[in-house]
Design a protein around this motif. Sequence first.
Motif, PDB file in Angstrom:
ATOM      1  N   GLY A 251      44.941  37.668  60.133  1.00 36.93           N
ATOM      2  CA  GLY A 251      45.154  36.234  59.913  1.00 36.93           C
ATOM      3  C   GLY A 251      46.257  35.944  58.914  1.00 36.93           C
ATOM      4  N   SER A 252      46.674  36.961  58.175  1.00 37.94           N
ATOM      5  CA  SER A 252      47.733  36.745  57.169  1.00 37.94           C
ATOM      6  C   SER A 252      48.390  38.087  56.858  1.00 37.94           C
ATOM      7  N   GLY A 253      49.426  38.040  56.037  1.00 37.40           N
ATOM      8  CA  GLY A 253      50.033  39.247  55.467  1.00 37.40           C
ATOM      9  C   GLY A 253      50.554  40.249  56.487  1.00 37.40           C
ATOM     10  N   ILE A 254      50.294  41.519  56.200  1.00 40.02           N
ATOM     11  CA  ILE A 254      50.836  42.616  57.013  1.00 40.02           C
ATOM     12  C   ILE A 254      50.289  42.559  58.447  1.00 40.02           C
ATOM     13  N   GLY A 255      49.001  42.284  58.595  1.00 37.80           N
ATOM     14  CA  GLY A 255      48.393  42.250  59.927  1.00 37.80           C
ATOM     15  C   GLY A 255      49.042  41.191  60.806  1.00 37.80           C
TER      16      GLY A 255
ATOM     17  N   CYS B  73      41.704  39.738  64.638  1.00 32.43           N
ATOM     18  CA  CYS B  73      40.485  39.181  64.048  1.00 32.43           C
ATOM     19  C   CYS B  73      40.683  39.025  62.555  1.00 32.43           C
ATOM     20  N   ASP B  74      39.956  38.080  62.008  1.00 33.71           N
ATOM     21  CA  ASP B  74      39.956  37.886  60.562  1.00 33.71           C
ATOM     22  C   ASP B  74      38.598  37.302  60.181  1.00 33.71           C
ATOM     23  N   ARG B  75      38.139  37.594  58.979  1.00 32.76           N
ATOM     24  CA  ARG B  75      36.843  37.023  58.584  1.00 32.76           C
ATOM     25  C   ARG B  75      36.996  35.618  58.040  1.00 32.76           C
TER      26      ARG B  75
ATOM     27  N   ALA C  42      35.875  37.564  62.898  1.00 36.45           N
ATOM     28  CA  ALA C  42      34.965  38.720  62.790  1.00 36.45           C
ATOM     29  C   ALA C  42      35.160  39.369  61.436  1.00 36.45           C
ATOM     30  N   ASP C  43      34.043  39.801  60.845  1.00 37.44           N
ATOM     31  CA  ASP C  43      34.094  40.575  59.610  1.00 37.44           C
ATOM     32  C   ASP C  43      33.937  42.040  60.019  1.00 37.44           C
ATOM     33  N   VAL C  44      35.007  42.808  59.895  1.00 35.40           N
ATOM     34  CA  VAL C  44      34.963  44.178  60.434  1.00 35.40           C
ATOM     35  C   VAL C  44      34.160  45.150  59.562  1.00 35.40           C
TER      36      VAL C  44
ATOM     37  N   ASN D  16      43.930  49.238  62.335  1.00 37.93           N
ATOM     38  CA  ASN D  16      42.894  48.995  61.325  1.00 37.93           C
ATOM     39  C   ASN D  16      43.591  48.562  60.040  1.00 37.93           C
ATOM     40  N   ASN D  17      43.795  47.253  59.959  1.00 32.41           N
ATOM     41  CA  ASN D  17      44.598  46.710  58.854  1.00 32.41           C
ATOM     42  C   ASN D  17      43.756  46.032  57.775  1.00 32.41           C
ATOM     43  N   ALA D  18      42.580  45.489  58.159  1.00 33.34           N
ATOM     44  CA  ALA D  18      41.797  44.708  57.186  1.00 33.34           C
ATOM     45  C   ALA D  18      41.522  45.555  55.949  1.00 33.34           C
TER      46      ALA D  18
ATOM     47  N   PRO E 126      38.368  52.488  42.878  1.00 32.40           N
ATOM     48  CA  PRO E 126      37.726  52.215  44.183  1.00 32.40           C
ATOM     49  C   PRO E 126      38.764  52.116  45.304  1.00 32.40           C
ATOM     50  N   TYR E 127      39.867  51.421  45.031  1.00 31.79           N
ATOM     51  CA  TYR E 127      40.908  51.238  46.054  1.00 31.79           C
ATOM     52  C   TYR E 127      41.549  52.592  46.400  1.00 31.79           C
ATOM     53  N   ALA E 128      41.898  53.365  45.367  1.00 38.33           N
ATOM     54  CA  ALA E 128      42.531  54.670  45.632  1.00 38.33           C
ATOM     55  C   ALA E 128      41.579  55.564  46.424  1.00 38.33           C
TER      56      ALA E 128
HETATM   57  P1  NAD Z   1      46.103  40.302  52.719  1.00 41.34           P
HETATM   58  O1  NAD Z   1      45.028  40.100  51.709  1.00 41.34           O
HETATM   59  O2  NAD Z   1      47.342  39.491  52.658  1.00 41.34           O
HETATM   60  O3  NAD Z   1      45.508  40.171  54.190  1.00 41.34           O
HETATM   61  C1  NAD Z   1      44.346  40.824  54.570  1.00 41.34           C
HETATM   62  C2  NAD Z   1      43.676  40.012  55.643  1.00 41.34           C
HETATM   63  O4  NAD Z   1      42.482  40.698  56.001  1.00 41.34           O
HETATM   64  C3  NAD Z   1      43.262  38.620  55.166  1.00 41.34           C
HETATM   65  O5  NAD Z   1      43.649  37.655  56.120  1.00 41.34           O
HETATM   66  C4  NAD Z   1      41.753  38.709  55.022  1.00 41.34           C
HETATM   67  O6  NAD Z   1      41.093  37.487  55.283  1.00 41.34           O
HETATM   68  C5  NAD Z   1      41.423  39.751  56.062  1.00 41.34           C
HETATM   69  N1  NAD Z   1      40.188  40.472  55.786  1.00 41.34           N
HETATM   70  C6  NAD Z   1      39.753  40.953  54.601  1.00 41.34           C
HETATM   71  N2  NAD Z   1      38.571  41.544  54.754  1.00 41.34           N
HETATM   72  C7  NAD Z   1      38.239  41.428  56.062  1.00 41.34           C
HETATM   73  C8  NAD Z   1      37.116  41.830  56.831  1.00 41.34           C
HETATM   74  N3  NAD Z   1      36.075  42.464  56.271  1.00 41.34           N
HETATM   75  N4  NAD Z   1      37.111  41.559  58.154  1.00 41.34           N
HETATM   76  C9  NAD Z   1      38.145  40.907  58.727  1.00 41.34           C
HETATM   77  N5  NAD Z   1      39.221  40.486  58.042  1.00 41.34           N
HETATM   78  C10 NAD Z   1      39.268  40.751  56.731  1.00 41.34           C
HETATM   79  O7  NAD Z   1      46.454  41.862  52.639  1.00 41.34           O
HETATM   80  P2  NAD Z   1      47.768  42.628  53.150  1.00 41.34           P
HETATM   81  O8  NAD Z   1      48.693  42.769  52.019  1.00 41.34           O
HETATM   82  O9  NAD Z   1      48.247  42.041  54.416  1.00 41.34           O
HETATM   83  O10 NAD Z   1      47.134  44.081  53.391  1.00 41.34           O
HETATM   84  C11 NAD Z   1      46.837  44.565  54.675  1.00 41.34           C
HETATM   85  C12 NAD Z   1      46.484  46.042  54.564  1.00 41.34           C
HETATM   86  O11 NAD Z   1      47.562  46.766  53.950  1.00 41.34           O
HETATM   87  C13 NAD Z   1      45.265  46.316  53.691  1.00 41.34           C
HETATM   88  O12 NAD Z   1      44.507  47.360  54.240  1.00 41.34           O
HETATM   89  C14 NAD Z   1      45.875  46.719  52.358  1.00 41.34           C
HETATM   90  O13 NAD Z   1      45.001  47.503  51.582  1.00 41.34           O
HETATM   91  C15 NAD Z   1      47.097  47.484  52.823  1.00 41.34           C
HETATM   92  N6  NAD Z   1      48.149  47.537  51.811  1.00 41.34           N
HETATM   93  C16 NAD Z   1      48.698  46.396  51.282  1.00 41.34           C
HETATM   94  C17 NAD Z   1      49.685  46.501  50.309  1.00 41.34           C
HETATM   95  C18 NAD Z   1      50.317  45.291  49.683  1.00 41.34           C
HETATM   96  O14 NAD Z   1      51.085  45.444  48.733  1.00 41.34           O
HETATM   97  N7  NAD Z   1      50.060  44.091  50.155  1.00 41.34           N
HETATM   98  C19 NAD Z   1      50.122  47.761  49.883  1.00 41.34           C
HETATM   99  C20 NAD Z   1      49.532  48.900  50.443  1.00 41.34           C
HETATM  100  C21 NAD Z   1      48.548  48.782  51.411  1.00 41.34           C
END
Ligand code: NAD
Length: 260
Positions: A14-18, A35-37, A57-59, A85-87, A151-153
């Motif tokens: 729904g936003s960002g990288i995905g 999908c996005d939650r 959907a909450d994955v 698998n981006n969430a 936790p993240y690492a």
């Molecule tokens: P973001 O927070 O901008 O977007 C994540 C999206 O996932 C959001 O729209 C959120 O609503 C959705 N989401 C969160 N939990 C969810 C769930 N349980 N079910 C469904 N949707 C869910 O994050 P991003 O920056 O786009 O990151 C995407 C991926 O890349 C993540 O796995 C993140 O850890 C990884 N990543 C990001 C960065 C960065 O700098 N942004 C760097 C390294 C890795």
Amino acid sequence: MELFGKTAIVTGGGSGIGLAIAKAFVSEGAVVYVCDRDKNLVKELRDTDPQIMGMVADVGVESDVDELFDSVLEACNGQLDILVNNAGIAGPNGPMETITLSDWEATLRVNVISTFLCTRRALEVMKKQNSGSIVNLSSTAGTHGYPLRTPYASAKWAIVGMTKSLAMEVGGYGIRVNAICPGPVSGPRMDRVMAAEAKTRNLSEKQIYDQFVSQISLKTFVEAEDIAQMALFICSERGEKISGQTLAVDGHTESLSLLT
Ligand code: NAD
């Protein structure tokens, strides 16, 4: 039209990288389900990008994942070529002894368990097809130590282990499994991460930004579109011999040690 005729699911799109990945796939001819939650993000997506199929959907929740896959597979006659698998969530900052069990579990659930739940469903289809590409979002935090973000690492290193092990398990079915490891990506998520790091370490957000950039050879954050282009490459025919890899798109980051 590098993905013409392909069907893809992108989680957390729904936003960002995905979202950037979904747009790149659609522009190359794929049918893309996101999908996005966050219900609001899905509604916005349906309004602004109607060619991308948005679903709530909450994955991290097994029943949501099952409903998502049942609906997508029904809509596309059982075909699934790509799973991204981006969430993921950033999880808490701080010394390990201050981290709560519920924060630790939530970080693993959204980053790792969700990847297991979605991949398990995708494999049922991909094994029958004898083809498929699975892309897992890890991070530079999945290849380097990251103090005050344990936790993240831990979650992102787990993704690398899952990727490499599964690539060996399913390579004989023509299924490829890769991890992308982004460095810090410009945008709201990194803004939130830097604000949290600044608070934990009693520094300004500018100081945190400068520390991140000082450890990146190209002296810049990356963009969501840079990650999308890597995903496109490995899911297209150009990447058909690539599997089991952790592919960094990070401007060359050698350390995440922000303690100096
Ligand atoms: P973001 O927070 O901008 O977007 C994540 C999206 O996932 C959001 O729209 C959120 O609503 C959705 N989401 C969160 N939990 C969810 C769930 N349980 N079910 C469904 N949707 C869910 O994050 P991003 O920056 O786009 O990151 C995407 C991926 O890349 C993540 O796995 C993140 O850890 C990884 N990543 C990001 C960065 C960065 O700098 N942004 C760097 C390294 C890795």
